[in-house]
Design a protein around this motif. Structure first.
Motif, PDB file in Angstrom:
ATOM      1  N   HIS A  61     -74.196 -34.372  -2.042  1.00 46.24           N
ATOM      2  CA  HIS A  61     -74.549 -35.732  -1.772  1.00 46.24           C
ATOM      3  C   HIS A  61     -75.733 -35.740  -2.534  1.00 46.24           C
ATOM      4  CE1 HIS A  61     -71.204 -36.286   0.972  1.00 46.24           C
ATOM      5  NE2 HIS A  61     -71.812 -35.645   1.960  1.00 46.24           N
ATOM      6  N   VAL A  62     -76.739 -35.083  -2.452  1.00 49.94           N
ATOM      7  CA  VAL A  62     -78.136 -35.304  -3.305  1.00 49.94           C
ATOM      8  C   VAL A  62     -77.906 -35.041  -4.513  1.00 49.94           C
ATOM      9  CG1 VAL A  62     -80.312 -34.264  -3.624  1.00 49.94           C
ATOM     10  CG2 VAL A  62     -79.433 -34.572  -1.272  1.00 49.94           C
ATOM     11  N   SER A  63     -77.136 -34.064  -5.111  1.00 51.40           N
ATOM     12  CA  SER A  63     -76.956 -33.778  -6.817  1.00 51.40           C
ATOM     13  C   SER A  63     -75.934 -34.579  -7.402  1.00 51.40           C
ATOM     14  CB  SER A  63     -76.711 -32.306  -6.599  1.00 51.40           C
ATOM     15  OG  SER A  63     -75.464 -31.853  -6.358  1.00 51.40           O
ATOM     16  N   GLU A  64     -74.769 -35.059  -6.664  1.00 53.06           N
ATOM     17  CA  GLU A  64     -73.882 -36.019  -7.225  1.00 53.06           C
ATOM     18  C   GLU A  64     -73.780 -37.356  -6.604  1.00 53.06           C
ATOM     19  OE1 GLU A  64     -70.280 -33.612  -7.498  1.00 53.06           O
ATOM     20  OE2 GLU A  64     -71.333 -31.723  -7.976  1.00 53.06           O
ATOM     21  N   ASP A  65     -73.487 -37.303  -5.320  1.00 53.93           N
ATOM     22  CA  ASP A  65     -72.950 -38.798  -4.870  1.00 53.93           C
ATOM     23  C   ASP A  65     -73.978 -39.783  -4.867  1.00 53.93           C
ATOM     24  OD1 ASP A  65     -70.615 -37.374  -4.234  1.00 53.93           O
ATOM     25  OD2 ASP A  65     -71.135 -37.022  -2.039  1.00 53.93           O
ATOM     26  N   ILE A  66     -75.314 -39.273  -4.628  1.00 55.89           N
ATOM     27  CA  ILE A  66     -76.421 -40.568  -4.559  1.00 55.89           C
ATOM     28  C   ILE A  66     -76.919 -40.905  -5.991  1.00 55.89           C
ATOM     29  CG2 ILE A  66     -78.696 -41.011  -4.063  1.00 55.89           C
ATOM     30  CD1 ILE A  66     -78.548 -39.162  -1.579  1.00 55.89           C
ATOM     31  N   PRO A  67     -76.944 -39.965  -7.163  1.00 63.04           N
ATOM     32  CA  PRO A  67     -76.978 -40.439  -8.516  1.00 63.04           C
ATOM     33  C   PRO A  67     -75.923 -41.210  -8.820  1.00 63.04           C
ATOM     34  CG  PRO A  67     -77.604 -38.237  -8.307  1.00 63.04           C
ATOM     35  CD  PRO A  67     -77.061 -38.545  -6.922  1.00 63.04           C
ATOM     36  N   GLU A  68     -74.675 -40.913  -8.460  1.00 63.95           N
ATOM     37  CA  GLU A  68     -73.611 -41.832  -9.012  1.00 63.95           C
ATOM     38  C   GLU A  68     -73.528 -43.283  -8.476  1.00 63.95           C
ATOM     39  OE1 GLU A  68     -69.732 -39.723  -8.287  1.00 63.95           O
ATOM     40  OE2 GLU A  68     -70.307 -38.090  -9.379  1.00 63.95           O
ATOM     41  N   ALA A  69     -73.843 -43.345  -7.107  1.00 61.65           N
ATOM     42  CA  ALA A  69     -74.063 -44.797  -6.606  1.00 61.65           C
ATOM     43  C   ALA A  69     -75.016 -45.450  -7.166  1.00 61.65           C
ATOM     44  CB  ALA A  69     -74.271 -44.458  -4.964  1.00 61.65           C
ATOM     45  N   VAL A  70     -76.247 -44.793  -7.489  1.00 55.42           N
ATOM     46  CA  VAL A  70     -77.425 -45.374  -8.091  1.00 55.42           C
ATOM     47  C   VAL A  70     -77.112 -45.849  -9.340  1.00 55.42           C
ATOM     48  CG1 VAL A  70     -79.651 -45.280  -9.118  1.00 55.42           C
ATOM     49  CG2 VAL A  70     -79.136 -44.342  -6.652  1.00 55.42           C
ATOM     50  N   ALA A  71     -76.547 -44.882 -10.261  1.00 60.13           N
ATOM     51  CA  ALA A  71     -76.020 -45.241 -11.605  1.00 60.13           C
ATOM     52  C   ALA A  71     -75.001 -46.674 -11.823  1.00 60.13           C
ATOM     53  CB  ALA A  71     -75.348 -44.040 -12.153  1.00 60.13           C
ATOM     54  N   GLY A  72     -74.380 -46.806 -10.821  1.00 61.68           N
ATOM     55  CA  GLY A  72     -73.591 -48.016 -10.677  1.00 61.68           C
ATOM     56  C   GLY A  72     -74.254 -49.190 -10.531  1.00 61.68           C
ATOM     57  N   LYS A  73     -75.314 -49.162  -9.958  1.00 61.92           N
ATOM     58  CA  LYS A  73     -75.905 -50.442  -9.339  1.00 61.92           C
ATOM     59  C   LYS A  73     -76.848 -50.473 -10.694  1.00 61.92           C
ATOM     60  CE  LYS A  73     -75.679 -53.041  -6.496  1.00 61.92           C
ATOM     61  NZ  LYS A  73     -74.749 -54.148  -6.370  1.00 61.92           N
ATOM     62  N   GLN A  74     -77.273 -49.538 -11.222  1.00 61.17           N
ATOM     63  CA  GLN A  74     -78.268 -49.796 -12.354  1.00 61.17           C
ATOM     64  C   GLN A  74     -77.415 -50.156 -13.583  1.00 61.17           C
ATOM     65  OE1 GLN A  74     -81.909 -48.183 -12.685  1.00 61.17           O
ATOM     66  NE2 GLN A  74     -81.407 -49.942 -14.039  1.00 61.17           N
ATOM     67  N   ALA A  75     -76.439 -49.689 -13.643  1.00 59.40           N
ATOM     68  CA  ALA A  75     -75.500 -50.376 -14.750  1.00 59.40           C
ATOM     69  C   ALA A  75     -75.285 -52.095 -14.548  1.00 59.40           C
ATOM     70  CB  ALA A  75     -74.187 -49.938 -14.948  1.00 59.40           C
ATOM     71  N   GLU A  76     -75.091 -52.359 -13.184  1.00 58.24           N
ATOM     72  CA  GLU A  76     -75.081 -53.824 -12.759  1.00 58.24           C
ATOM     73  C   GLU A  76     -76.583 -54.585 -12.997  1.00 58.24           C
ATOM     74  OE1 GLU A  76     -73.458 -54.790  -9.090  1.00 58.24           O
ATOM     75  OE2 GLU A  76     -71.913 -53.150  -9.127  1.00 58.24           O
ATOM     76  N   HIS A  77     -77.445 -53.840 -13.054  1.00 54.83           N
ATOM     77  CA  HIS A  77     -78.623 -54.641 -13.026  1.00 54.83           C
ATOM     78  C   HIS A  77     -79.716 -53.722 -14.034  1.00 54.83           C
ATOM     79  CE1 HIS A  77     -77.962 -57.194  -9.495  1.00 54.83           C
ATOM     80  NE2 HIS A  77     -77.181 -56.170  -9.063  1.00 54.83           N
ATOM     81  N   PRO A  78     -79.457 -53.900 -15.228  1.00 49.40           N
ATOM     82  CA  PRO A  78     -80.136 -53.118 -16.284  1.00 49.40           C
ATOM     83  C   PRO A  78     -81.811 -53.790 -16.297  1.00 49.40           C
ATOM     84  CG  PRO A  78     -78.816 -54.592 -17.381  1.00 49.40           C
ATOM     85  CD  PRO A  78     -78.561 -54.639 -15.792  1.00 49.40           C
ATOM     86  N   ASP A  79     -82.180 -54.899 -15.578  1.00 51.43           N
ATOM     87  CA  ASP A  79     -83.293 -55.629 -15.822  1.00 51.43           C
ATOM     88  C   ASP A  79     -84.170 -54.884 -14.541  1.00 51.43           C
ATOM     89  OD1 ASP A  79     -81.426 -56.969 -14.335  1.00 51.43           O
ATOM     90  OD2 ASP A  79     -82.851 -58.392 -13.612  1.00 51.43           O
ATOM     91  N   VAL A  80     -83.658 -54.248 -13.515  1.00 50.79           N
ATOM     92  CA  VAL A  80     -84.014 -53.636 -12.268  1.00 50.79           C
ATOM     93  C   VAL A  80     -84.673 -52.164 -12.498  1.00 50.79           C
ATOM     94  CG1 VAL A  80     -83.928 -53.327  -9.883  1.00 50.79           C
ATOM     95  CG2 VAL A  80     -83.066 -55.310 -10.711  1.00 50.79           C
ATOM     96  N   GLN A  81     -85.636 -51.592 -12.298  1.00 52.90           N
ATOM     97  CA  GLN A  81     -85.843 -50.371 -12.322  1.00 52.90           C
ATOM     98  C   GLN A  81     -85.394 -49.521 -11.123  1.00 52.90           C
ATOM     99  OE1 GLN A  81     -89.937 -49.082 -13.543  1.00 52.90           O
ATOM    100  NE2 GLN A  81     -89.485 -47.038 -13.118  1.00 52.90           N
TER     101      GLN A  81
END
Length: 127
Positions: free
Chosen positions: A78-98
């Motif tokens: 969960h820490v090494s894969e699942d959370i980073p994947e979920a965060v990466a998806g949102k980061q792609a949607e909102h490139p203007d948000v750090q």
């Protein structure tokens, strides 16, 4: 920059457990020294909001910087894969948000002292 904190826990079928995380989030919010403008929680699974939903709530409230804090003791999948994947998806949607992921709870140097303090407190209460 409007900094925000998202405390991410696993989530449980037992709603009382999810409510404990929500209560902890409220206590963190109360204890914060204005480091974060917004503090909320989200769950990896079994409870709402999920991680993308939690990030979105903060963005909708005006967050321009989101720190995701994994409330986990060990670096499992969960820490090494699942959370980073979920965060990466949102980061792609909102490139203007750090959006950054903080080290998970188990890495904190404060944990050993916290455990010993908890034991001392419970031992004193039992005396």
């Amino acid at each position: 920059m409007k900094k925000s904190l998202l405390l991410v826990a696993h989530g449980s079928r037992r709603e009382a457990s999810n409510d404990e995380v929500r209560a902890l989030t409220a206590r963190v919010r109360e204890a914060d020294d204005a480091r974060f403008a917004l503090i909320d929680c989200a769950f990896l699974e079994l409870a709402e909001p999920d991680i993308p939903g939690g990030i979105q709530r903060l963005i909708d409230a005006g967050a321009t910087h989101v720190t995701v804090l994994p409330y986990f003791l060990a670096a499992g999948r969960h820490v090494s894969e699942d959370i980073p994947e979920a965060v990466a998806g949102k980061q792609a949607e909102h490139p203007d948000v750090q959006i950054e992921i903080a080290p998970y709870l188990g890495t904190s140097d404060a944990i050993p002292g916290l455990l010993l303090t908890m034991l001392a407190d419970s031992t004193a209460a039992a005396s």
